[in-house]
Write an enzyme that holds these catalytic residues in place. Structure first.
Site: not given
Ligand code: SF4
Length: 359
Positions: A31, A43, A86-87, A126, A144, A214
């Site tokens: 970063r 990545e 690391l696979g 991705y 992802d 959300c």
């Molecule tokens: Fe995820 Fe909860 Fe944030 Fe919604 S409120 S994006 S479910 S952590």
């Protein structure tokens, strides 16, 4: 609870997420750089692997192959050795191949445009979006598993996250959310949110910077999302392998480059047939795979290992070489080496699980 619509308040969502990321992002070695090669390596390693595990591997890889030229010039064996443990070794083989394409066909410069970069070996939607946005600030939303989970909860999406047919739906939603002025920062912020707050189990919604937007949190349904398509039970294969001693040397074989664990070295063996004992299978497989007869078989260990789509149980035997010139039927190469020099070869994790007993 009132939920702010993401169509009307998209910029507020972006600002809330970005402010949180600026304050709370975890320190990671990749970063602190805008070098596209470093970002690309990180990545590729981060696909399928946890950050905690990647840090050491990343630092060792960059120390050994500090730029695309060093990586392209290195023997594949050295690249696999640094990747050992690391696979998903196809990632290392493709990265190596892609570095060679860049050096031989693209003047040694990592392509600045998405389409050319996307065509390199191992580069999918991705990684192309992640590298192009983070290194060059190009406006592509990286999607992802973490980001799919966040998006599915934000929008209450019924599409299963483990179904390839859903990919376009998740990409569409992520494209809508992407902040085109700082796409690299935005993608990293979404990934970080998924990894540290909107976790698969028990997301910490109360401290989530975007909980006001959300739908899952607003309706207390965060545990119902994301949806998943049911997976078939994972099959288990039973394998017998033999550590063949000839004096103080043992025989190792190299797997073909394409396919599972491609290019790694192992002890010869194979699947145990129905009704066959592990010991008989070990003798038979050694004869079939390397054309060698063995005797004085002794049981050494049983190890288990899980891959993405199946598991293996491996019964390991030691035995003595009796006769036969090595003729390969399956492996691409074979070598007699001392047990002490096994560490010079990239070996699968399952082999590492019994090496101590051998030594
Ligand atoms: Fe995820 Fe909860 Fe944030 Fe919604 S409120 S994006 S479910 S952590």
């Amino acid at each position: 609870m009132h939920i702010k619509s993401l169509t009307e308040h998209r910029q507020d969502f972006r600002n809330a997420l970005l402010n949180w990321f600026r304050d709370y992002q975890r320190e990671m070695p990749w970063r602190n750089t805008d070098d596209p090669y470093y970002i690309w390596v990180s990545e590729v390693m981060l696909q399928q692997t946890q950050v905690k595990k990647v840090v050491d591997y990343y630092e060792r890889f960059i120390a050994k192959f500090p730029d695309v030229q060093h990586l392209a010039a290195a023997p594949l064996q050295d690249v696999l050795k640094v990747w050992e443990g690391l696979g998903y070794y196809a990632r290392a083989r493709n990265l190596h191949k892609a570095a060679q394409v860049i050096v031989n066909e693209l003047d040694g410069e990592i392509p600045l445009d998405y389409a050319t970069f996307r065509k390199l070996p191992g580069v999918g939607d991705y990684s192309a979006a992640a590298v192009q946005s983070i290194a060059f600030n190009a406006p592509y939303a990286a999607v992802d598993g973490n980001i799919k989970r966040v998006v599915s909860r934000l929008f209450l999406m019924d599409a299963p996250i483990n179904d390839a047919k859903s990919a376009k739906l998740f990409q569409g939603r992520a494209d809508e959310l992407l902040d085109p002025t700082v796409p690299g920062l935005f993608n990293q912020a979404m990934m970080e949110l998924g990894a540290t707050v909107c976790r698969p189990k028990s997301p910490t919604c109360l401290i989530c910077p975007v909980n006001a937007f959300c739908e899952a949190f607003g309706t207390a349904r965060q545990d119902e999302f994301p949806k998943r398509r049911e997976r078939k039970p994972v099959p288990e294969h039973h394998i017998a392998v033999g550590v063949i001693y000839r004096g103080d040397e043992v025989l190792i074989t190299q797997r073909q480059f394409d396919g599972l664990l491609g290019g790694l070295w192992e002890f010869p063996g194979g699947q145990i047939a129905d009704g066959e004992t592990a010991e008989d299978a070990c003798v038979r497989q050694i004869a079939e795979v390397v054309n060698v007869s063995v005797g004085n078989i002794k049981y050494l260990a049983r190890v288990r290992h899980a891959f993405t789509h199946f598991k293996i149980v491996v019964d390991v035997f030691t035995c003595d070489y009796v006769s036969g010139e090595v003729v390969l039927n399956g492996p691409r190469d074979a070598k007699w080496i001392t047990v002490e020099s096994l560490g010079d070869y990239p070996l699968p994790r399952a082999t590492h699980k019994f090496l101590d007993k051998l030594r």
